[in-house]
Design a protein around this motif. Structure first.
Motif, PDB file in Angstrom:
ATOM      1  N   ASP A   1      -2.983   1.312  -5.759  1.00 50.58           N
ATOM      2  CA  ASP A   1      -4.907   0.735  -5.413  1.00 50.58           C
ATOM      3  C   ASP A   1      -5.584   0.302  -4.768  1.00 50.58           C
ATOM      4  O   ASP A   1      -4.539  -0.766  -5.153  1.00 50.58           O
ATOM      5  CB  ASP A   1      -5.537   1.685  -6.696  1.00 50.58           C
ATOM      6  N   ASP A   2      -6.676   0.286  -4.808  1.00 50.16           N
ATOM      7  CA  ASP A   2      -7.225  -1.152  -3.392  1.00 50.16           C
ATOM      8  C   ASP A   2      -7.287  -2.283  -4.800  1.00 50.16           C
ATOM      9  O   ASP A   2      -7.159  -3.483  -4.282  1.00 50.16           O
ATOM     10  CB  ASP A   2      -8.530  -0.604  -3.245  1.00 50.16           C
TER      11      ASP A   2
ATOM     12  N   ALA B   1       0.889  -1.435   0.413  1.00 52.73           N
ATOM     13  CA  ALA B   1      -0.185   0.323  -0.180  1.00 52.73           C
ATOM     14  C   ALA B   1       0.658   1.262   0.527  1.00 52.73           C
ATOM     15  O   ALA B   1       0.014   1.888  -0.718  1.00 52.73           O
ATOM     16  CB  ALA B   1      -0.751  -0.171   1.031  1.00 52.73           C
TER      17      ALA B   1
END
Length: 126
Positions: free
Chosen positions: A115-116, A110
């Motif tokens: 990004d997620d 992260a």
């Protein structure tokens, strides 16, 4: 600050905890009577090296890394850790340590700016 510099304290604490477990230094004298050493603490520098190489690999990434790229780095680290653990009778990394490492993998990845969706592609050590 580099990812390595940011997460080196996590690696240091993880290895220190493993060393305490391997040496029994956390036990009182009377608790050591029937205690058996679970693994040789001399193997821990190899585990540290694997984790530091993981952090160094993340530092080499530029921009917002793709999930596939991160997954490849994490999978290589997982493979190295599984080989390491296998050579040590699967005694070093148990479920609790694996859970800690999965958190480290996710947090460090992260920190790359991923990004997620990319983070959702990360494999887990199990």
């Amino acid at each position: 600050m580099s990812i390595r510099a940011s997460f080196q304290p996590n690696v240091d604490e993880f290895i220190s905890d493993l060393e305490s477990f391997a040496t029994g230094s956390y036990l009182k004298a009377e608790e050591r009577e029937f205690w058996d050493q679970p693994f040789d603490p001399a193997v821990l520098p190899e585990a540290r090296d694997i984790l530091e190489k993981f952090l160094d690999a993340l530092d080499l990434l530029t921009g917002e890394p793709a999930g596939e790229t991160l997954a490849k780095i994490v999978q290589t680290t997982i493979d190295d850790l599984n080989s390491f653990n296998g050579r040590n009778e699967d005694a070093v990394l148990e479920p609790e340590e694996k859970a800690e490492l999965n958190t480290l993998f996710r947090d460090a990845c992260a920190a790359t700016g991923a990004d997620d969706a990319a983070l959702a592609e990360l494999p887990e050590l199990d």
